[in-house]
Each structure stands twice: as structure tokens, then as C-alpha cells.
Design a protein around this motif. Structure first.
Motif, PDB file in Angstrom:
ATOM      1  N   SER A 162       0.821  -1.213   0.000  1.00 47.78           N
ATOM      2  CA  SER A 162       0.000   0.000   0.000  1.00 47.78           C
ATOM      3  C   SER A 162       0.854   1.261   0.000  1.00 47.78           C
ATOM      4  N   GLU A 163       2.028   1.195   0.623  1.00 46.68           N
ATOM      5  CA  GLU A 163       2.916   2.357   0.682  1.00 46.68           C
ATOM      6  C   GLU A 163       4.187   2.070  -0.116  1.00 46.68           C
ATOM      7  N   LEU A 164       4.467   2.896  -1.127  1.00 47.40           N
ATOM      8  CA  LEU A 164       5.654   2.734  -1.960  1.00 47.40           C
ATOM      9  C   LEU A 164       6.691   3.773  -1.545  1.00 47.40           C
ATOM     10  N   LYS A 165       7.846   3.300  -1.099  1.00 45.25           N
ATOM     11  CA  LYS A 165       8.871   4.212  -0.585  1.00 45.25           C
ATOM     12  C   LYS A 165       9.845   4.629  -1.691  1.00 45.25           C
ATOM     13  N   THR A 173       6.215   6.732  -6.813  1.00 45.94           N
ATOM     14  CA  THR A 173       5.586   6.119  -5.650  1.00 45.94           C
ATOM     15  C   THR A 173       4.064   6.242  -5.651  1.00 45.94           C
ATOM     16  N   ASP A 174       3.507   6.801  -6.698  1.00 43.41           N
ATOM     17  CA  ASP A 174       2.056   6.970  -6.823  1.00 43.41           C
ATOM     18  C   ASP A 174       1.496   5.803  -7.628  1.00 43.41           C
ATOM     19  N   ARG A 175       0.667   4.981  -7.002  1.00 40.03           N
ATOM     20  CA  ARG A 175       0.114   3.806  -7.676  1.00 40.03           C
ATOM     21  C   ARG A 175      -0.684   4.189  -8.920  1.00 40.03           C
TER      22      ARG A 175
END
Length: 251
Positions: A162-165, A173-175
Motif C-alpha cells: 500500500s505504501e511505496l517508498k 511512488t504513486d500507484r
């Protein structure tokens, strides 16, 4: 990646495996208290599991500090896993050819949890070039191999955490922003990352399919961004796609 549902009756085994996964390059050695805290298990349970792993040489304990680290038995299993990998044996000659013909480092990578694992690598002939290590892992959303996998795998972007670093200022990092990029990868057949894993590093990748059409891994060519210009990246993408076709059981 989202975890699969574990089988019933395997709690102790799963806990032991999760203890092993706590050790990283940044944290190669830990005390009992640190392992207990990181695992969320009490010290008694943690100690019992560590003793079991130690009895099979999967965990070592430093007699001077009482700290724990991964053991020689686990290293032996890793070496055996590499030696017995049919995918690695099949792709190795192709990696050699790619490295020789392009002069850049060629890798074979497979997904592992939320990262891409370097299963094999052949260095190019440039003095300045990519230099990783077999067994190194990089976040799946920041790598060319990871993006290629996400673009062609059935679960696709749903496999991402859910969180992309971010690893650099260029890491996406934005899905939602990833979705059109994955569509473009499917259209042209290969993925590109520029300065997303590390500033100054660029890579191009495509997938390898199995006999049933399933995605088994990804081929990558990487090197300095200064050398891998836009036109050069297009050439490497076409080269990788041809190499992947030669590896296809249907070819």
C-alpha cells in the motif's frame, strides 16, 4: 506484494521462517530482545524457535555477545537452491551473450515478497558499469524488472504494497501514476527505469514466460544513465525482447 494465505497447522514453521527473514544487510546480527521485539513474539517463544534453528545450523549465536545471525546451514541451502534452479541454468547462456554483445551488466531477476531478487548476473566489459550481487533485492516498484513483472503478471499492480517508498527523487511512488506506465510497458514489450533505484543508474527489462505462458522471471540490462541514452535504451529493449523470445518454449 500481498501475502498468500498460509496453510493451517503450520504456525511454528511460519514463525521460524519469519525470524530468519528479519535478518538483513542493514541488520545482520541481533540480540534475543531485538528479535523478540521485531517479530512480536515473547522472549520465551523466540528463544525456543532460535534454539531449533540453531540445532539445524540455520542460525548462529555469537558466544561473546550472545547475538544471533544467519548460519552456515542457511548459506548451504541458498547455494543449493541456486544450483538446482532450472530457470537459472536455462537463462545463464543468454545472460553471457547479452553482456558480451551490449557491454553492459545483464541480470536474471525473480519476485520475492515486495522486491525483485537477483538470481543471476553477468557483468559487462565496461570499466564503469552496474555491479550488484546475486541475492541482492530491490523494491519491485523502483526496478525495470519489477515494472515489467507488474505489467505482465495477472495480479499486476495489486501485488504492490500500500505504501511505496522512494529510493531517489525520481522513484515513482504513486500507484495511480504507475498504471499508464504499466500500460505503455505492455504495448512496447519492455520496461525502463532511469535514476529510480539509484541516481545515475538506468536499466531496461522484459519478462520471461514459461511453457504455460506464465511469467517466470525478468531479464535486465543496466548501466550508467549517461551511457544508456534514450536511443540506446530503445535498442536494448529490442535486444531483450529478442532474447526473451529465444527463451520461450514456443520459440
Amino acid at each position: 506484494m500481498k501475502p498468500t494465505r498460509p496453510p493451517q497447522g503450520a504456525q511454528a514453521a511460519l514463525r521460524a521462517v519469519r525470524l530468519l527473514k528479519l535478518f538483513t544487510n542493514e541488520r545482520p546480527e541481533m540480540s534475543l530482545a531485538e528479535i523478540s521485539r521485531a517479530s512480536g513474539l515473547n522472549k520465551t517463544t523466540t528463544h525456543r524457535l532460535l534454539r531449533a534453528l540453531q540445532s539445524e545450523s540455520l542460525i548462529d549465536r555469537n558466544p561473546a555477545t550472545s547475538a544471533y545471525s544467519l548460519g552456515a546451514g542457511l548459506m548451504a541451502l541458498g547455494v543449493q537452491a541456486l544450483a538446482s534452479s532450472d530457470l537459472r541454468r536455462r537463462v545463464r547462456p543468454v545472460l553471457r551473450t547479452l553482456a558480451r554483445e551490449t557491454g553492459e551488466t545483464a541480470t536474471l531477476e525473480v519476485p520475492f515478497e515486495d522486491s525483485m531478487l537477483i538470481l543471476d548476473e553477468v557483468a559487462g566489459n565496461h570499466v564503469i558499469g552496474a555491479a550488484g550481487n546475486i541475492g541482492t533485492r530491490w523494491p519491485i516498484h523502483a526496478t525495470s524488472t519489477g515494472k515489467a513483472w507488474l505489467a505482465f503478471d495477472e495480479a499486476g499492480i495489486e501485488r504492490l504494497a500500500s505504501e511505496l517508498k522512494p529510493l531517489t527523487g525520481s522513484t515513482l511512488t504513486d500507484r495511480d501514476a504507475l498504471k499508464p506506465q504499466l500500460a505503455e510497458i505492455r504495448r512496447r514489450g519492455y520496461a525502463i527505469t532511469v535514476d529510480e533505484v539509484e541516481d545515475g543508474f538506468t536499466a531496461v527489462a522484459t519478462i520471461i514466460r514459461g511453457v504455460l505462458g506464465d511469467v517466470q522471471g525478468a531479464l535486465s540490462i543496466g548501466g550508467p544513465t549517461q551511457r544508456l541514452t534514450s536511443s540506446r535504451r530503445a535498442e536494448l529493449g529490442a535486444t531483450l525482447c529478442r532474447a526473451a523470445q529465444r527463451l520461450s518454449p514456443e520459440f
